[in-house]
Design a protein around this motif. Structure first.
Motif, PDB file in Angstrom:
ATOM      1  N   ARG A 102      15.189   4.887  -8.008  1.00  0.00           N
ATOM      2  CA  ARG A 102      15.633   4.319  -9.286  1.00  0.00           C
ATOM      3  C   ARG A 102      14.475   3.700 -10.054  1.00  0.00           C
ATOM      4  N   PHE A 103      13.575   3.098  -9.279  1.00  0.00           N
ATOM      5  CA  PHE A 103      12.393   2.483  -9.902  1.00  0.00           C
ATOM      6  C   PHE A 103      11.554   3.553 -10.613  1.00  0.00           C
ATOM      7  N   ALA A 104      11.308   4.673  -9.898  1.00  0.00           N
ATOM      8  CA  ALA A 104      10.453   5.732 -10.454  1.00  0.00           C
ATOM      9  C   ALA A 104      11.078   6.347 -11.693  1.00  0.00           C
ATOM     10  N   LEU A 105      12.395   6.604 -11.636  1.00  0.00           N
ATOM     11  CA  LEU A 105      13.044   7.222 -12.789  1.00  0.00           C
ATOM     12  C   LEU A 105      13.011   6.286 -13.993  1.00  0.00           C
TER      13      LEU A 105
ATOM     14  N   ALA B  49       3.135   6.033  -2.333  1.00  0.00           N
ATOM     15  CA  ALA B  49       4.357   6.800  -2.602  1.00  0.00           C
ATOM     16  C   ALA B  49       4.704   6.824  -4.082  1.00  0.00           C
ATOM     17  N   GLY B  50       4.251   5.821  -4.821  1.00  0.00           N
ATOM     18  CA  GLY B  50       4.741   5.705  -6.189  1.00  0.00           C
ATOM     19  C   GLY B  50       3.744   6.038  -7.281  1.00  0.00           C
ATOM     20  N   PHE B  51       2.492   6.276  -6.921  1.00  0.00           N
ATOM     21  CA  PHE B  51       1.427   6.407  -7.917  1.00  0.00           C
ATOM     22  C   PHE B  51       1.296   7.864  -8.354  1.00  0.00           C
ATOM     23  N   GLU B  52       1.042   8.729  -7.398  1.00  0.00           N
ATOM     24  CA  GLU B  52       0.824  10.140  -7.694  1.00  0.00           C
ATOM     25  C   GLU B  52       2.146  10.817  -8.075  1.00  0.00           C
ATOM     26  N   THR B  53       3.226  10.416  -7.376  1.00  0.00           N
ATOM     27  CA  THR B  53       4.537  11.046  -7.627  1.00  0.00           C
ATOM     28  C   THR B  53       4.990  10.816  -9.061  1.00  0.00           C
ATOM     29  N   THR B  54       4.991   9.558  -9.477  1.00  0.00           N
ATOM     30  CA  THR B  54       5.529   9.256 -10.806  1.00  0.00           C
ATOM     31  C   THR B  54       4.629   9.821 -11.900  1.00  0.00           C
ATOM     32  N   SER B  55       3.309   9.719 -11.710  1.00  0.00           N
ATOM     33  CA  SER B  55       2.432  10.253 -12.757  1.00  0.00           C
ATOM     34  C   SER B  55       2.574  11.773 -12.828  1.00  0.00           C
TER      35      SER B  55
ATOM     36  N   VAL C  91       0.831  -1.209   0.000  1.00  0.00           N
ATOM     37  CA  VAL C  91       0.000   0.000   0.000  1.00  0.00           C
ATOM     38  C   VAL C  91       0.868   1.263   0.000  1.00  0.00           C
ATOM     39  N   VAL C  92       1.958   1.231   0.779  1.00  0.00           N
ATOM     40  CA  VAL C  92       2.798   2.435   0.817  1.00  0.00           C
ATOM     41  C   VAL C  92       3.476   2.628  -0.544  1.00  0.00           C
ATOM     42  N   PHE C  93       3.794   1.545  -1.197  1.00  0.00           N
ATOM     43  CA  PHE C  93       4.362   1.688  -2.541  1.00  0.00           C
ATOM     44  C   PHE C  93       3.348   2.341  -3.455  1.00  0.00           C
TER      45      PHE C  93
ATOM     46  N   MET D 122      17.175  17.958  -4.408  1.00  0.00           N
ATOM     47  CA  MET D 122      16.973  16.623  -3.822  1.00  0.00           C
ATOM     48  C   MET D 122      15.520  16.174  -4.005  1.00  0.00           C
ATOM     49  N   PRO D 123      15.146  15.903  -5.252  1.00  0.00           N
ATOM     50  CA  PRO D 123      13.764  15.506  -5.516  1.00  0.00           C
ATOM     51  C   PRO D 123      13.354  14.223  -4.798  1.00  0.00           C
ATOM     52  N   PHE D 124      14.326  13.379  -4.464  1.00  0.00           N
ATOM     53  CA  PHE D 124      14.000  12.121  -3.789  1.00  0.00           C
ATOM     54  C   PHE D 124      14.474  12.109  -2.330  1.00  0.00           C
ATOM     55  N   GLY D 125      14.784  13.286  -1.801  1.00  0.00           N
ATOM     56  CA  GLY D 125      15.328  13.323  -0.448  1.00  0.00           C
ATOM     57  C   GLY D 125      16.788  12.886  -0.482  1.00  0.00           C
ATOM     58  N   ILE D 126      17.409  12.872   0.678  1.00  0.00           N
ATOM     59  CA  ILE D 126      18.836  12.520   0.737  1.00  0.00           C
ATOM     60  C   ILE D 126      19.062  11.764   2.032  1.00  0.00           C
ATOM     61  N   GLY D 127      20.001  10.859   2.014  1.00  0.00           N
ATOM     62  CA  GLY D 127      20.383  10.184   3.271  1.00  0.00           C
ATOM     63  C   GLY D 127      19.550   8.949   3.565  1.00  0.00           C
ATOM     64  N   GLN D 128      19.562   8.543   4.831  1.00  0.00           N
ATOM     65  CA  GLN D 128      18.973   7.265   5.240  1.00  0.00           C
ATOM     66  C   GLN D 128      17.487   7.137   4.920  1.00  0.00           C
ATOM     67  N   ARG D 129      16.743   8.246   5.021  1.00  0.00           N
ATOM     68  CA  ARG D 129      15.303   8.142   4.784  1.00  0.00           C
ATOM     69  C   ARG D 129      14.921   8.628   3.396  1.00  0.00           C
ATOM     70  N   SER D 130      15.862   8.643   2.476  1.00  0.00           N
ATOM     71  CA  SER D 130      15.524   9.110   1.117  1.00  0.00           C
ATOM     72  C   SER D 130      14.636   8.055   0.441  1.00  0.00           C
ATOM     73  N   CYS D 131      14.129   8.432  -0.690  1.00  0.00           N
ATOM     74  CA  CYS D 131      13.136   7.596  -1.383  1.00  0.00           C
ATOM     75  C   CYS D 131      13.718   6.251  -1.799  1.00  0.00           C
ATOM     76  N   ILE D 132      13.050   5.167  -1.384  1.00  0.00           N
ATOM     77  CA  ILE D 132      13.585   3.859  -1.792  1.00  0.00           C
ATOM     78  C   ILE D 132      13.144   3.513  -3.223  1.00  0.00           C
ATOM     79  N   GLY D 133      12.174   4.283  -3.733  1.00  0.00           N
ATOM     80  CA  GLY D 133      11.681   3.993  -5.091  1.00  0.00           C
ATOM     81  C   GLY D 133      12.358   4.860  -6.145  1.00  0.00           C
TER      82      GLY D 133
END
Ligand code: HEM
Length: 446
Positions: free
Chosen positions: A390-393, A286-292, A281-283, A377-388
């Motif tokens: 590379r997938f999103a790009l 986090a990944g639906f509205e952002t990527t579109s 669900v978090v994917f 830093m569109p995906f944030g930076i550091g430990q809590r940066s976006c895990i998606g």
């Protein structure tokens, strides 16, 4: 006198009948000399009906008729067939097919018009019937949202949906409901911001219950089916199911080619079905509205900045030629201009001179290094940066490659060229007037 008059009237009628028969014959066989004039062998037509009698009277299937014609005229580069009066040319030569479909495609761009779009806008106005010069106005937000939803459905939830072909599918509807942060959702969010303790005591959920239940059911059924039938599918559900069997250890390694983690063998990881649902669900969230949204703004900027679009299309064409249309991860990663185009969103003039000018050059190899660290830093930076990240790009790049290899994006009457944001405060900034663009067929030279 009387005989003369009778004879005259008889020959008068005969002449009329002969002329009539001649006219009917002309109409019935009109255009049937098309192939003989061009020395092309053809299937003999029947007056009015052309070569269609076997299909019209249900004696043969289309497939059989075509197969018979293929066999009959094998060895000829061209052969003919009449669809009522319309000559249809079969191409029986692979070199000729290549010329028509690829090399000289600019002369053969259009599919046949069956039902004009003025009569039936849904049937005649769709992509298949789009003509060379036609510009089809599209709601890009709707288009890219469907695309992003289908991608998450397959990668995170392990199911296949096609929201273009099946616009009202349950997954898409539930996803829209889940990702809708307007209206009541906004109030609930404000409630948690204002008085989190009270909202927690009242146990007011944020996600719509119907949509949550739908996704819970999809994921749990999926897990049960995979366990029962031993199904392995390369997606996130599989990785999480694997992860709860074994725990990562020091020997956890990443496969160079697939990027998959191979997990070391130790004790079990405490991951319940509900945890797996929550990750899926978090994917989605986090990944639906952002990527579109990324795709919408990039498409808009490319339509408005035609030079950049043409340059990107030329890079796409080169890549397709080099890979012989076998698009790979590496080929997309190697596309420098695509990467520059997709990076171009920023606001502060002190950090990015003329921020409102679309300038992919800011992100070229030479210029990238002059960007002040920690300001982009569109995906944030550091430990809590976006895990998606590379997938999103990769997802957005693949979408643009496929889209722009076949179509060009155009500014149309409905396009709001100068974007101002709507105050609806949805998850991502949306422009007033929406994302309307024209889409036009293009052809590529080999
Ligand atoms: C263009 C698309 C995307 C953008 C711009 C974006 C941006 C972001 C940002 C800014 C964060 C917060 C980073 C921080 O707090 O420092 C984030 C976190 C996150 N993103 Fe993305 N994201 C995108 C796509 C995706 C996709 C496709 C997925 C999943 C498939 C995803 C999953 C996540 C997750 C799970 C987090 C939380 C990570 C954590 O808290 O450890 N994102 N994203």
């Amino acid at each position: 006198m009387c005989i003369f008059s009778t004879l005259w009237s008889f020959s008068y009628w005969i002449t009329i009948v002969i002329i009539l028969i001649y006219v009917i014959h002309l109409v019935a066989t009109w255009n049937y000399d098309y192939f003989s004039k061009r020395n092309i062998p053809y299937s003999r037509p029947v007056p009015f009906l052309g070569s269609m009698t076997p299909q019209l009277f249900g004696r043969k299937s289309n497939a059989d008729v075509v197969w018979e014609l293929y066999k009959k005229y094998k060895g000829h580069r061209l052969s003919g067939f009449f669809q009522f009066h319309k000559p249809i040319t079969f191409i029986n030569d692979s070199e000729l097919i290549k010329m028509i479909m690829v090399k000289d495609f600019d002369h053969f761009v259009d599919h046949e018009t069956l039902i004009p779009s003025e009569v039936d806008p849904l049937f005649g106005g769709n992509l298949f019937f789009l003509k060379d010069k036609d510009v089809h106005t599209m709601d890009m937000k709707d288009f890219f949202t469907r695309f992003a939803s289908d991608v998450i459905a397959t990668a995170a939830f392990g199911i296949k949906v096609n929201s273009m072909k099946d616009p009202t599918n349950e997954f898409y509807k539930a996803g829209k409901q889940l990702a809708n942060f307007e209206g009541l959702k906004n109030l609930i969010l404000l409630g948690y911001l204002f008085c989190s303790k009270l909202m927690t005591m009242l146990r007011i959920p944020f996600l719509a219950r119907g949509a949550s239940d739908f996704f819970r059911n999809v994921v749990k059924t999926n897990i049960r089916t995979r366990e029962k039938e031993g199904i392995i599918r390369p997606d996130m559900i599989h990785l999480l199911m694997q992860a709860r069997k074994v725990e990562p250890t020091k020997d956890t390694e990443q496969d160079e080619n697939t990027g998959n983690m191979s997990i070391g063998k130790a004790g079990k990881l405490d991951l319940t079905d509900e945890d797996i649902v929550a990750q899926a669900v978090v994917f989605f969230l986090a990944g639906f509205e952002t990527t579109s949204t990324l795709l919408c703004y990039t498409a808009h900027l490319l339509a408005v900045n035609e030079d950049a679009q043409v340059r990107l299309q030329s890079e796409i064409d080169d890549m397709l030629r080099e890979t012989e249309e076998n698009i790979t991860y590496e080929a997309i990663q190697a596309m420098k201009y695509l990467d520059m185009v997709i990076s171009g969103l920023h606001r502060d003039p002190e950090l990015f001179p003329e921020p409102d000018r679309f300038d992919p050059e800011r992100f070229s190899e030479e210029n990238k290094s002059s960007i002040k660290p920690f300001t982009y830093m569109p995906f944030g930076i550091g430990q809590r940066s976006c895990i998606g990240n590379r997938f999103a790009l990769m997802e957005a790049k693949v979408a643009l490659v496929y889209l722009l290899s076949k179509f060009s994006l155009r500014v149309v009457d409905k396009t709001t060229v100068e974007i101002t944001f709507s105050a609806n405060n949805s998850l991502a900034p949306t422009p007033k007037g929406g994302f309307w663009l024209g889409i036009q067929l293009r052809y590529r030279k080999e």
